[in-house]
Design an enzyme around this catalytic site. Structure first.
Site, PDB file in Angstrom:
ATOM      1  N   HIS A 203       1.054  -1.959  -0.063  1.00  0.00           N
ATOM      2  CA  HIS A 203       0.534  -0.244  -0.462  1.00  0.00           C
ATOM      3  C   HIS A 203       0.790   1.537   0.220  1.00  0.00           C
ATOM      4  O   HIS A 203       0.400   2.329  -0.355  1.00  0.00           O
ATOM      5  CB  HIS A 203      -0.822  -0.238   0.794  1.00  0.00           C
ATOM      6  CG  HIS A 203      -0.411   0.253   2.722  1.00  0.00           C
ATOM      7  ND1 HIS A 203       0.716  -0.913   3.167  1.00  0.00           N
ATOM      8  CD2 HIS A 203      -0.011   1.690   3.020  1.00  0.00           C
ATOM      9  CE1 HIS A 203       1.225  -0.049   4.572  1.00  0.00           C
ATOM     10  NE2 HIS A 203       0.730   1.054   4.273  1.00  0.00           N
TER      11      HIS A 203
HETATM   12  C1  UD1 Z   1      -2.016   5.580   5.061  1.00  0.00           C
HETATM   13  C2  UD1 Z   1      -0.224   6.688   6.117  1.00  0.00           C
HETATM   14  C3  UD1 Z   1       0.447   5.170   6.140  1.00  0.00           C
HETATM   15  C4  UD1 Z   1      -0.266   3.931   6.409  1.00  0.00           C
HETATM   16  C5  UD1 Z   1      -0.706   3.145   6.341  1.00  0.00           C
HETATM   17  C6  UD1 Z   1      -1.962   2.639   7.159  1.00  0.00           C
HETATM   18  C7  UD1 Z   1       0.000   8.774   5.445  1.00  0.00           C
HETATM   19  C8  UD1 Z   1       1.167   9.985   4.690  1.00  0.00           C
HETATM   20  N1  UD1 Z   1       0.456   7.636   5.129  1.00  0.00           N
HETATM   21  O1  UD1 Z   1      -1.892   5.382   4.266  1.00  0.00           O
HETATM   22  O2  UD1 Z   1       1.956   5.499   6.755  1.00  0.00           O
HETATM   23  O3  UD1 Z   1       1.090   2.620   6.603  1.00  0.00           O
HETATM   24  O4  UD1 Z   1      -2.250   4.849   6.270  1.00  0.00           O
HETATM   25  O5  UD1 Z   1      -2.657   1.429   6.544  1.00  0.00           O
HETATM   26  O6  UD1 Z   1      -0.218   8.811   6.304  1.00  0.00           O
HETATM   27  N2  UD1 Z   1      -9.159   5.174   1.631  1.00  0.00           N
HETATM   28  C9  UD1 Z   1     -10.277   4.555   1.635  1.00  0.00           C
HETATM   29  N3  UD1 Z   1     -10.373   4.048   3.197  1.00  0.00           N
HETATM   30  C10 UD1 Z   1     -10.168   3.853   4.163  1.00  0.00           C
HETATM   31  C11 UD1 Z   1      -8.443   4.820   3.878  1.00  0.00           C
HETATM   32  C12 UD1 Z   1      -8.124   4.754   2.440  1.00  0.00           C
HETATM   33  O7  UD1 Z   1     -10.625   4.364   0.060  1.00  0.00           O
HETATM   34  O8  UD1 Z   1     -10.730   4.090   4.973  1.00  0.00           O
HETATM   35  C13 UD1 Z   1      -8.689   4.787   0.003  1.00  0.00           C
HETATM   36  C14 UD1 Z   1      -8.445   6.283  -0.235  1.00  0.00           C
HETATM   37  O9  UD1 Z   1      -8.316   6.211  -1.993  1.00  0.00           O
HETATM   38  C15 UD1 Z   1      -7.649   7.696   0.225  1.00  0.00           C
HETATM   39  C16 UD1 Z   1      -6.292   6.398   0.079  1.00  0.00           C
HETATM   40  O10 UD1 Z   1      -6.881   5.292  -0.276  1.00  0.00           O
HETATM   41  O11 UD1 Z   1      -7.305   8.554  -0.593  1.00  0.00           O
HETATM   42  C17 UD1 Z   1      -4.901   6.871   0.980  1.00  0.00           C
HETATM   43  O12 UD1 Z   1      -5.757   6.677   1.805  1.00  0.00           O
HETATM   44  P1  UD1 Z   1      -4.605   7.750   3.071  1.00  0.00           P
HETATM   45  O13 UD1 Z   1      -5.259   7.787   4.718  1.00  0.00           O
HETATM   46  O14 UD1 Z   1      -4.660   9.050   2.918  1.00  0.00           O
HETATM   47  O15 UD1 Z   1      -2.961   7.311   2.928  1.00  0.00           O
HETATM   48  P2  UD1 Z   1      -3.429   5.424   2.847  1.00  0.00           P
HETATM   49  O16 UD1 Z   1      -2.178   4.880   1.514  1.00  0.00           O
HETATM   50  O17 UD1 Z   1      -3.590   5.092   3.702  1.00  0.00           O
HETATM   51  N1  UDP Z   2      -3.627  -5.690   9.093  1.00  0.00           N
HETATM   52  C1  UDP Z   2      -5.231  -6.021   9.299  1.00  0.00           C
HETATM   53  N2  UDP Z   2      -5.073  -6.525   8.260  1.00  0.00           N
HETATM   54  C2  UDP Z   2      -5.378  -6.398   6.754  1.00  0.00           C
HETATM   55  C3  UDP Z   2      -3.898  -6.419   6.955  1.00  0.00           C
HETATM   56  C4  UDP Z   2      -2.407  -5.897   8.412  1.00  0.00           C
HETATM   57  O1  UDP Z   2      -5.492  -5.810   9.909  1.00  0.00           O
HETATM   58  O2  UDP Z   2      -5.489  -7.042   5.897  1.00  0.00           O
HETATM   59  C5  UDP Z   2      -2.846  -5.261  10.148  1.00  0.00           C
HETATM   60  C6  UDP Z   2      -2.113  -5.694  10.675  1.00  0.00           C
HETATM   61  O3  UDP Z   2      -1.392  -6.785  11.051  1.00  0.00           O
HETATM   62  C7  UDP Z   2      -0.695  -4.559  10.885  1.00  0.00           C
HETATM   63  C8  UDP Z   2      -0.948  -3.545  10.897  1.00  0.00           C
HETATM   64  O4  UDP Z   2      -2.348  -3.684   9.971  1.00  0.00           O
HETATM   65  O5  UDP Z   2      -0.878  -4.720  12.154  1.00  0.00           O
HETATM   66  C9  UDP Z   2      -0.366  -2.644   9.311  1.00  0.00           C
HETATM   67  O6  UDP Z   2      -1.026  -1.886   8.581  1.00  0.00           O
HETATM   68  P1  UDP Z   2      -0.909  -1.454   7.498  1.00  0.00           P
HETATM   69  O7  UDP Z   2       0.114  -1.951   6.335  1.00  0.00           O
HETATM   70  O8  UDP Z   2      -1.999  -0.889   6.645  1.00  0.00           O
HETATM   71  O9  UDP Z   2       0.290  -0.194   7.941  1.00  0.00           O
HETATM   72  P2  UDP Z   2       1.547   0.203   8.135  1.00  0.00           P
HETATM   73  O10 UDP Z   2       2.145  -0.611   9.235  1.00  0.00           O
HETATM   74  O11 UDP Z   2       2.411  -0.062   7.080  1.00  0.00           O
HETATM   75  O12 UDP Z   2       1.381   1.724   8.818  1.00  0.00           O
END
Ligand code: UD1
Ligand code: UDP
Length: 363
Positions: A203
């Site tokens: 992601h």
């Molecule tokens: C964010 C964090 C990342 C973290 C991740 C955990 C930042 C810059 N990034 O990335 O560090 O690892 O969360 O998963 O803060 N979206 C949905 N539904 C949701 C959330 C997101 O559809 O509930 C989609 C939307 O299109 C959104 C995109 O994902 O624009 C990105 O979401 P965003 O929270 O900005 O960044 P993540 O990639 O989730």
């Molecule tokens: N995770 C989860 N369901 C999923 C994928 C990940 O519960 O389908 C959990 C995983 O065990 C970990 C956390 O989500 O604890 C990691 O989240 P993510 O990879 O989105 O973010 P990051 O850790 O890179 O910020």
């Protein structure tokens, strides 16, 4: 008595704050639980609050997709209004998201102390929004809860002004607290099409927003010597759809795409897979937990979690298709035995953090 504000906004923050919320409750510490709304889908947010049996947030906002700057700004405005209303003694943030930086900035601007959980991680890759967020948050925090000595040393080199404590990472607490429940409750293995499989997640913006890298990942999964199970993050699903790749990859016989899973199901997949390919931060750490212990290919150019590499769990393999496939073959044939102990602590990080806070703040 002024409360501690525990702020979350995304899936990993909820998971990693859960043990701290429990430790605060156990010690009768007054707490305010706030969700800044960065993640908003049920399966990226509320699902975790319910599954981990956390209290409903005292305050929450719904913040749908915005540009990074707007998202950060909207969270600053929201948190500032809450801080003015509630005057907490300190604000605890976890990790490196935009919500974390926004919350920390709002707090210091209101003259309220910030405690940064998971302080001191550095990828030294300035393409990553997370690297900006964690550096800036560390420099405005009063209490820096570094998970490891390496993180502590990063903070010392940068002369942060707050107090540094090495506590371990609360993600190990989370794995230890939830794995027994997961093994009892999860039915996810009934939906997995394969006996032996690789678990994959992707992601990171610098990966999945780059079409060449996104294609590399999907080809590597399709060509892997073992089938791949991939719970898809909404950002990745959106990119695959935008590029008309989603239908093609969902037809691959070697790849099973799943929706974002709850924590209990995901723990069970980690426990049962042969190998993990990921660009996630938390997953790199969880793979080292004594009750998971899986090899991880980090599909990135760098990692801010070098401890897992040094301990032999992780290999930073980059984003090239051929390199990823070759490393899968190597790791699967070598079957190297992995350490029993995690470099991220023994599952007592949350108690340590709450103990330190209680010694510092007159609750
Ligand atoms: C964010 C964090 C990342 C973290 C991740 C955990 C930042 C810059 N990034 O990335 O560090 O690892 O969360 O998963 O803060 N979206 C949905 N539904 C949701 C959330 C997101 O559809 O509930 C989609 C939307 O299109 C959104 C995109 O994902 O624009 C990105 O979401 P965003 O929270 O900005 O960044 P993540 O990639 O989730
Ligand atoms: N995770 C989860 N369901 C999923 C994928 C990940 O519960 O389908 C959990 C995983 O065990 C970990 C956390 O989500 O604890 C990691 O989240 P993510 O990879 O989105 O973010 P990051 O850790 O890179 O910020």
């Amino acid at each position: 008595m002024k409360p501690v504000m525990v702020a979350v906004g995304t899936r990993p923050e909820i998971i990693k704050m859960a043990p701290i919320i429990r430790a605060l409750k156990k010690t009768d510490t007054p707490m305010l639980f706030v969700h800044c709304g960065q993640h908003y889908d049920y399966n990226m947010s509320q699902q975790f609050i319910e599954e981990l049996e956390l209290p409903a947030p005292d305050y929450a906002q719904q913040l749908k997709t915005y540009s990074q700057g707007t998202q950060t700004a909207r969270i600053i405005i929201y948190i500032e209004s809450l801080l003015k209303k509630t005057s907490p003694a300190t604000v605890l943030v976890e990790g490196d998201t935009n919500g974390v930086l926004a919350t920390a900035l709002a707090a210091v601007k209101c003259g309220i102390q910030v405690g940064h959980v998971e302080a001191g991680l550095r990828s030294f890759d300035l393409r990553m929004p997370e690297e900006h967020n964690r550096r800036l948050t560390d420099h405005v925090s009063t209490y820096l809860f570094a998970p490891t000595k390496t993180a502590e040393s990063n903070l010392e080199k940068e002369n942060v002004w707050g107090e540094i404590y090495v506590t371990g990472n609360t993600v190990i607490d989370a794995v230890m607290q939830h794995m027994p429940i997961a093994q009892r409750k999860s039915r996810i293995m009934e939906t997995v099409n394969f006996k032996k499989f690789i678990l994959a997640t992707a992601h990171r913006a610098e990966n999945v927003d780059d079409l060449a890298v996104l294609k590399n990942f999907m080809q590597a999964f399709a060509e892997a010597p073992l089938p791949v199970v991939c719970p898809l993050h909404p950002r990745t699903r959106k990119r695959l759809r935008q590029k008309n790749l989603y239908r093609k990859i969902s037809q691959s016989k070697n790849l099973q795409i799943l929706p974002p899973l709850g924590y209990l199901d995901f723990l069970v997949l980690m426990k049962n897979c042969e190998l993990i390919i990921t660009d996630s931060g938390g997953v790199q750490e969880e793979a080292t937990a004594p009750n998971i212990r899986k090899p991880v290919l980090v599909a990135r150019l760098s990692t801010e979690r070098p401890e897992a590499v040094e301990a032999g769990f992780s290999h930073v393999v980059g984003t090239n298709r051929e390199k990823i496939v070759n490393m899968i073959k190597n790791v699967l044939t070598q079957q190297k035995s992995l350490p029993q102990k995690s470099p991220y602590g023994e599952g007592d990080a949350a108690n340590k953090i709450v103990g330190i806070l209680k010694g510092k703040i007159p609750f």
